[in-house]
Design an enzyme around this catalytic site. Structure first.
Site, PDB file in Angstrom:
ATOM      1  N   ASP A  27       0.874  -1.317  -0.022  1.00 27.00           N
ATOM      2  CA  ASP A  27      -0.126  -0.027   0.003  1.00 27.00           C
ATOM      3  C   ASP A  27       0.979   1.261  -0.010  1.00 27.00           C
ATOM      4  O   ASP A  27       2.011   1.171   0.717  1.00 27.00           O
ATOM      5  CB  ASP A  27      -0.936   0.168   1.221  1.00 27.00           C
ATOM      6  CG  ASP A  27      -2.156   0.804   1.179  1.00 27.00           C
ATOM      7  OD1 ASP A  27      -2.397   1.687  -0.136  1.00 27.00           O
ATOM      8  OD2 ASP A  27      -2.747   0.987   2.080  1.00 27.00           O
ATOM      9  N   GLY A  30       0.098   5.422  -4.397  1.00 24.76           N
ATOM     10  CA  GLY A  30      -0.548   6.781  -4.439  1.00 24.76           C
ATOM     11  C   GLY A  30      -0.193   7.875  -3.884  1.00 24.76           C
ATOM     12  O   GLY A  30       0.317   9.089  -4.419  1.00 24.76           O
ATOM     13  N   ARG A  31       0.105   7.632  -2.468  1.00 29.92           N
ATOM     14  CA  ARG A  31       0.821   8.806  -1.515  1.00 29.92           C
ATOM     15  C   ARG A  31       2.061   8.968  -2.185  1.00 29.92           C
ATOM     16  O   ARG A  31       2.560  10.202  -2.031  1.00 29.92           O
ATOM     17  CB  ARG A  31       0.671   8.175  -0.002  1.00 29.92           C
ATOM     18  CG  ARG A  31      -0.678   8.469   0.554  1.00 29.92           C
ATOM     19  CD  ARG A  31      -0.914   7.950   1.698  1.00 29.92           C
ATOM     20  NE  ARG A  31      -1.487   6.508   1.232  1.00 29.92           N
ATOM     21  CZ  ARG A  31      -1.657   5.570   2.366  1.00 29.92           C
ATOM     22  NH1 ARG A  31      -1.556   5.892   3.599  1.00 29.92           N
ATOM     23  NH2 ARG A  31      -2.180   4.389   2.008  1.00 29.92           N
ATOM     24  N   HIS A  44       2.747   3.389  -8.829  1.00 28.77           N
ATOM     25  CA  HIS A  44       2.529   2.133  -9.123  1.00 28.77           C
ATOM     26  C   HIS A  44       3.754   1.384  -9.800  1.00 28.77           C
ATOM     27  O   HIS A  44       4.348   0.605  -9.615  1.00 28.77           O
ATOM     28  CB  HIS A  44       1.341   1.800 -10.108  1.00 28.77           C
ATOM     29  CG  HIS A  44       0.041   2.148  -9.183  1.00 28.77           C
ATOM     30  ND1 HIS A  44      -0.207   1.851  -7.979  1.00 28.77           N
ATOM     31  CD2 HIS A  44      -1.044   2.670  -9.718  1.00 28.77           C
ATOM     32  CE1 HIS A  44      -1.205   2.161  -7.569  1.00 28.77           C
ATOM     33  NE2 HIS A  44      -1.892   2.827  -8.650  1.00 28.77           N
ATOM     34  N   GLU A  74     -11.862  -5.236  -5.421  1.00 28.70           N
ATOM     35  CA  GLU A  74     -12.402  -3.665  -5.077  1.00 28.70           C
ATOM     36  C   GLU A  74     -11.678  -2.586  -6.036  1.00 28.70           C
ATOM     37  O   GLU A  74     -12.342  -1.570  -6.309  1.00 28.70           O
ATOM     38  CB  GLU A  74     -12.417  -3.189  -3.871  1.00 28.70           C
ATOM     39  CG  GLU A  74     -13.215  -4.050  -2.669  1.00 28.70           C
ATOM     40  CD  GLU A  74     -13.039  -5.373  -2.460  1.00 28.70           C
ATOM     41  OE1 GLU A  74     -11.610  -5.682  -2.519  1.00 28.70           O
ATOM     42  OE2 GLU A  74     -13.633  -5.985  -2.059  1.00 28.70           O
ATOM     43  N   ASN A  75     -10.389  -2.881  -6.283  1.00 22.69           N
ATOM     44  CA  ASN A  75      -9.686  -2.159  -7.264  1.00 22.69           C
ATOM     45  C   ASN A  75     -10.269  -1.987  -8.510  1.00 22.69           C
ATOM     46  O   ASN A  75      -9.886  -1.105  -9.177  1.00 22.69           O
ATOM     47  CB  ASN A  75      -8.055  -2.507  -7.184  1.00 22.69           C
ATOM     48  CG  ASN A  75      -7.287  -2.343  -6.092  1.00 22.69           C
ATOM     49  OD1 ASN A  75      -6.543  -3.210  -6.000  1.00 22.69           O
ATOM     50  ND2 ASN A  75      -7.698  -1.319  -5.354  1.00 22.69           N
ATOM     51  N   ARG A 195       2.032  -4.936   6.041  1.00 20.68           N
ATOM     52  CA  ARG A 195       1.263  -3.983   5.388  1.00 20.68           C
ATOM     53  C   ARG A 195       2.169  -2.673   5.444  1.00 20.68           C
ATOM     54  O   ARG A 195       2.612  -2.261   6.361  1.00 20.68           O
ATOM     55  CB  ARG A 195       0.047  -3.610   6.170  1.00 20.68           C
ATOM     56  CG  ARG A 195      -0.721  -2.754   5.307  1.00 20.68           C
ATOM     57  CD  ARG A 195      -2.302  -2.784   5.633  1.00 20.68           C
ATOM     58  NE  ARG A 195      -2.894  -1.822   4.449  1.00 20.68           N
ATOM     59  CZ  ARG A 195      -4.257  -1.704   3.946  1.00 20.68           C
ATOM     60  NH1 ARG A 195      -5.055  -2.973   4.164  1.00 20.68           N
ATOM     61  NH2 ARG A 195      -4.675  -0.745   3.133  1.00 20.68           N
ATOM     62  N   ARG A 201      -5.368  -2.738   8.728  1.00 24.52           N
ATOM     63  CA  ARG A 201      -6.495  -3.115   7.963  1.00 24.52           C
ATOM     64  C   ARG A 201      -6.015  -4.323   7.166  1.00 24.52           C
ATOM     65  O   ARG A 201      -4.928  -4.345   6.658  1.00 24.52           O
ATOM     66  CB  ARG A 201      -7.291  -2.438   6.945  1.00 24.52           C
ATOM     67  CG  ARG A 201      -7.942  -1.256   7.435  1.00 24.52           C
ATOM     68  CD  ARG A 201      -9.081  -0.521   6.184  1.00 24.52           C
ATOM     69  NE  ARG A 201      -8.030   0.046   5.200  1.00 24.52           N
ATOM     70  CZ  ARG A 201      -7.814   1.211   5.149  1.00 24.52           C
ATOM     71  NH1 ARG A 201      -8.098   1.985   6.404  1.00 24.52           N
ATOM     72  NH2 ARG A 201      -7.279   1.994   4.313  1.00 24.52           N
ATOM     73  N   LEU A 202      -6.910  -5.419   7.214  1.00 21.39           N
ATOM     74  CA  LEU A 202      -6.667  -6.405   6.192  1.00 21.39           C
ATOM     75  C   LEU A 202      -7.429  -6.190   4.831  1.00 21.39           C
ATOM     76  O   LEU A 202      -6.760  -7.001   3.886  1.00 21.39           O
ATOM     77  CB  LEU A 202      -7.461  -7.672   6.843  1.00 21.39           C
ATOM     78  CG  LEU A 202      -6.455  -8.561   7.746  1.00 21.39           C
ATOM     79  CD1 LEU A 202      -7.258  -9.881   8.153  1.00 21.39           C
ATOM     80  CD2 LEU A 202      -5.298  -9.122   6.696  1.00 21.39           C
ATOM     81  N   GLU A 214       0.928 -13.448  12.041  1.00 21.99           N
ATOM     82  CA  GLU A 214       1.674 -12.182  12.945  1.00 21.99           C
ATOM     83  C   GLU A 214       1.468 -11.025  11.846  1.00 21.99           C
ATOM     84  O   GLU A 214       1.521 -11.132  10.591  1.00 21.99           O
ATOM     85  CB  GLU A 214       2.977 -12.446  13.196  1.00 21.99           C
ATOM     86  CG  GLU A 214       3.123 -13.755  14.081  1.00 21.99           C
ATOM     87  CD  GLU A 214       2.709 -13.384  15.454  1.00 21.99           C
ATOM     88  OE1 GLU A 214       2.790 -12.259  16.101  1.00 21.99           O
ATOM     89  OE2 GLU A 214       2.087 -14.365  16.240  1.00 21.99           O
TER      90      GLU A 214
END
Ligand code: FPP
Length: 260
Positions: A27, A30-31, A44, A74-75, A195, A201-202, A214
């Site tokens: 993740d 974009g940021r 990306h 969802e992407n 992550r 979040r998952l 873990e």
């Protein structure tokens, strides 16, 4: 001798306990781009370079399974140009990396609703999976058009069908049988899920399989994640006690071989 690097005093030695299966929620692309006033796709693109570095690092370390959350179900609802750019990047990655995968004896696999991928991407993906299918040193699993809830619902639907057909009795349904209907049926559960970019979040990733995983969350954005960051996560994992619901004492007894 333990070699350390500043500023976070991370040991760059190989950690004592490596995960058998490492899964990563990549993740922050974009940021990363936004901070540089660049279009999202540049994030990306840089993220794809990180993929290459991390796959190589995991292969060198001897991690047998690496799953990367590359594109969620969802992407698909992202802007059309971004989806197109991500598919192009995936195609490019497969084109450029096939020799590297073969040379390093890495088997490529994919989980998700693969029939939703554009035909040319799906074609190259299946071709690459076929070409690398005899490789055994490491398995690289790309989660593509992947959503865990629909994976679970689909498994339940197929199990119900088997029951109606009389091929399966409801009394035979247990955790292992259920798991055998998931995309990951012959892949061990992830020991460690990393992550990047600080979210806790998952995001619909391996919900069933992550029961005892873990977690390691880093603020580092995926394009900035590198081998040093990976080692930091792996050393953190290596020092954890995994009890799987048991007590510390029971785990200690098992390690010393004195469990009755
Ligand atoms: C999340 O960042 C990342 C993705 C949705 C795509 C991940 C894709 C890659 C790393 C590159 C291509 C992959 C391969 C396997 C070649 P985000 O866009 O949600 O970032 P943000 O939260 O900062 O906006």
């Amino acid at each position: 001798m333990t070699n350390t690097v500043s500023p976070n005093t991370v040991s760059i030695d190989k950690p004592a306990n490596l995960p058998r299966h490492l899964a990563i929620i990549m993740d922050g692309n974009g940021r990363w781009a936004k901070r540089r006033f660049l279009p999202r796709i540049m994030g990306h693109r840089q993220g794809a370079k990180t993929v290459k570095e991390i796959v190589t690092a995991c292969r060198e370390l001897g991690i047998p399974y690496l799953t990367l959350y590359a594109f969620s179900k969802e992407n698909w609802s992202r802007p059309r140009e971004e989806v197109q750019a991500l598919m192009d990047l995936l195609y490019e990655y497969l084109q450029n990396e096939v020799d590297e995968l073969l040379g390093n004896r890495i088997r490529l696999r994919a989980i998700g609703e693969l029939d939703r991928l554009p035909e040319r991407v799906r074609g190259l993906l299946f071709e690459t999976m076929e070409k690398t299918s005899k490789n055994y040193e490491m398995q690289l699993v790309l989660a593509l058009s992947y959503g865990s809830r629909s994976e679970i619902a689909e498994a339940a639907r197929r199990i119900a069908e088997r029951c109606i057909e009389g091929k399966l009795s409801p009394s035979e349904i247990d955790e292992a049988l259920f798991a055998s209907f998931l995309y990951t049926k012959d892949i061990p559960d992830p020991d460690l899920i990393i992550r990047t970019s600080g979210e806790h979040r998952l995001s619909n990733f391996l919900l069933f399989q992550a029961a005892y995983s873990e977690f390691y969350i880093t603020d580092t954005l995926w394009p900035d994640f590198n081998k040093k960051e990976l080692l930091k996560a792996l050393h953190d994992f290596s020092g954890r006690e995994r009890r799987f619901g048991k007590t510390s004492e029971q785990i200690l007894l098992r390690c010393t071989g004195s469990e009755s």
